[in-house]
Design an enzyme around this catalytic site. Structure first.
Site, PDB file in Angstrom:
ATOM      1  CE  LYS A 123      -0.247  -0.283   5.044  1.00 16.47           C
ATOM      2  NZ  LYS A 123      -1.054  -0.795   6.168  1.00 16.47           N
ATOM      3  CE1 TYR A 147      14.744  31.073   5.376  1.00 10.67           C
ATOM      4  CE2 TYR A 147      14.846  28.691   5.045  1.00 10.67           C
ATOM      5  CZ  TYR A 147      14.647  29.979   4.550  1.00 10.67           C
ATOM      6  OH  TYR A 147      14.350  30.142   3.225  1.00 10.67           O
ATOM      7  CG  MET A 169      11.203  23.352  -0.087  1.00 14.84           C
ATOM      8  SD  MET A 169      10.191  24.440  -1.086  1.00 14.84           S
ATOM      9  CE  MET A 169       9.065  25.095   0.133  1.00 14.84           C
TER      10      MET A 169
HETATM   11  C1  LIG Z   1      -0.311  -1.785   6.788  1.00 15.13           C
HETATM   12  C2  LIG Z   1      -0.884  -3.048   7.279  1.00 15.13           C
HETATM   13  C3  LIG Z   1      -0.068  -4.181   7.434  1.00 15.13           C
HETATM   14  C4  LIG Z   1       1.443  -4.124   7.319  1.00 15.13           C
HETATM   15  O1  LIG Z   1       1.932  -3.526   8.480  1.00 15.13           O
HETATM   16  P1  LIG Z   1       3.521  -3.370   8.778  1.00 15.13           P
HETATM   17  O2  LIG Z   1       3.569  -2.830  10.138  1.00 15.13           O
HETATM   18  O3  LIG Z   1       4.008  -2.409   7.761  1.00 15.13           O
HETATM   19  O4  LIG Z   1       4.096  -4.719   8.609  1.00 15.13           O
HETATM   20  C5  LIG Z   1      -0.683  -5.366   7.768  1.00 15.13           C
HETATM   21  N1  LIG Z   1      -2.025  -5.443   7.953  1.00 15.13           N
HETATM   22  C6  LIG Z   1      -2.833  -4.358   7.846  1.00 15.13           C
HETATM   23  C7  LIG Z   1      -4.281  -4.505   8.092  1.00 15.13           C
HETATM   24  C8  LIG Z   1      -2.284  -3.132   7.521  1.00 15.13           C
HETATM   25  O5  LIG Z   1      -3.080  -2.059   7.426  1.00 15.13           O
END
Ligand SMILES: *Cc1c(COP(=O)(O)O)cnc(C)c1O
Length: 358
Positions: A33, A253, A301
């Site tokens: 994801k 800055y 930046m």
């Molecule tokens: C993002 C996610 C994972 C993976 O989690 P990590 O901590 O990156 O291993 C697994 N299960 C669900 C439901 C998630 O949302």
């Protein structure tokens, strides 16, 4: 002249192998994801050939993968939220998590042509998504008899504090999950990376490694290296200017950093516009010619300043590692008050990505 993110595909594959070794009796969803935690969705999907399946958060992410020709089983961790997403899930044969009554309602009202594989998601203590324990049986009953749902509904939950071995909540979640789902005799999934590394009982039929694939440890106070993982992303840039300042000069800055003596200060072409955390304080390490040198002043930046006293022969053009090979992203994250997940996801569009295999 700006930073480059080098993505080492062999390290990604090594880390997947490492997850498989830790959970030898489980099948594996490689979680990709959020653009594979900033590493590139399609790049990760194609290089994680050895994973049994892939998982993303949202239907749009899964559709991108299918449209790019990725054919592996593909789980959408949040499931669908309207009829269009349900139809896309059916059309593209996505697996979906079913985590709230509204999704049952959408199924009830919108017959689909091809049944979809469903994972009933149960809230055992994370208190984010999932059916509450007292609603599990009814949801199971609905799913396991509904014609839009493929036979063999599975069950899953998510651990809230698996990164902390001293927190008893994981043990409670595991027990509750077992007691709620045992009677269904179906495949289960519990473990994220921290579950895989820290909680042997969480290594059930399917595991869901995310962050560990990218080489960072999810465990509190540890680095990926200590868990047998290799960094996948190395974010690098170069020194673009070196100036000598007298004692008392204020750097950057708001002049928050004052030279304690006459010294050379370098300017590195990397800033929060690239995803380097603005909250990284003075003292956060940078790696030049294998030597750790401290960040000084505020991150701006496009640039940040580096104390060159530790490397008298540093020159304009020298490469600077911001995190990755030789400098754990977990360490930079900790200094900046965040986690490696956020650093990886936050690398911005203008950073040039390069793949290497070894
Ligand atoms: C993002 C996610 C994972 C993976 O989690 P990590 O901590 O990156 O291993 C697994 N299960 C669900 C439901 C998630 O949302």
């Amino acid at each position: 002249m700006g930073p480059t993110a080098t993505i080492k595909l062999s390290a990604l594959q090594h880390n997947l192998q490492r997850a498989a070794e830790l959970a030898p009796h489980s099948r594996l969803y490689a979680v990709i994801k959020a653009n594979a935690y900033g590493h590139g969705l399609l790049r990760a999907a194609s290089s994680l050939e050895a994973a049994d399946a892939l998982a993303v958060a949202r239907v749009e992410e899964a559709v991108l993968l299918r449209e790019a020709g990725i054919q592996k089983p593909l789980l959408v961790l949040e499931g669908f939220f309207n009829v269009e997403e349900l139809e896309a899930a059916s059309f593209h044969q996505l697996e979906v998590a079913i985590q709230q009554p509204e999704q049952l309602q959408i199924l009830r009202q919108n017959p689909i042509k091809k049944p979809i594989q469903c994972w009933l998601k149960i809230d055992t203590g994370m208190h984010r998504l999932g059916f509450q324990p007292d609603a599990v049986d009814a949801a199971w009953q609905f799913l396991s008899t509904h014609e839009s749902v493929a036979k063999g509904v599975r069950v899953m939950t998510h651990l809230a504090s698996a990164d902390d071995l001293a927190d008893p909540v994981s043990q409670h979640q595991l027990k509750l999950f077992h007691s709620l789902t045992q009677k269904f005799s179906t495949a289960t999934s519990v473990a994220n990376s921290a579950g895989i590394i820290g909680w042997p009982e969480a290594r059930s039929d399917w595991v869901r490694p995310g962050i560990m694939l990218y080489g960072a440890s999810p465990m509190q106070g540890r680095t990926g290296e200590q868990d047998g993982l290799l960094p996948v992303m190395t974010l690098k840039s170069r020194i673009i200017a070196i100036n000598s300042f007298t004692k008392g000069s204020a750097i950057g800055y708001s002049g928050t950093w004052i030279c304690p003596e006459d010294m050379r200060v370098g300017v590195v072409a990397a800033g929060y516009g690239d995803g380097y955390p603005r909250h990284a304080p003075a003292g956060t390490p940078l790696l030049v010619r294998g030597k750790r040198l401290p960040l000084i002043g505020r991150v701006s930046m496009d640039m940040l300043n580096i104390d060159l006293r530790g490397l008298p022969d540093a020159q304009v053009g020298d490469e600077v590692v911001l995190w990755g090979d030789g400098l754990a992203a977990e360490e930079i994250a900790q200094r900046a008050g965040t986690i490696a997940y956020e650093l990886f996801c936050g690398v911005t569009q203008r950073v040039v990505f390069k793949e290497i295999d070894g």
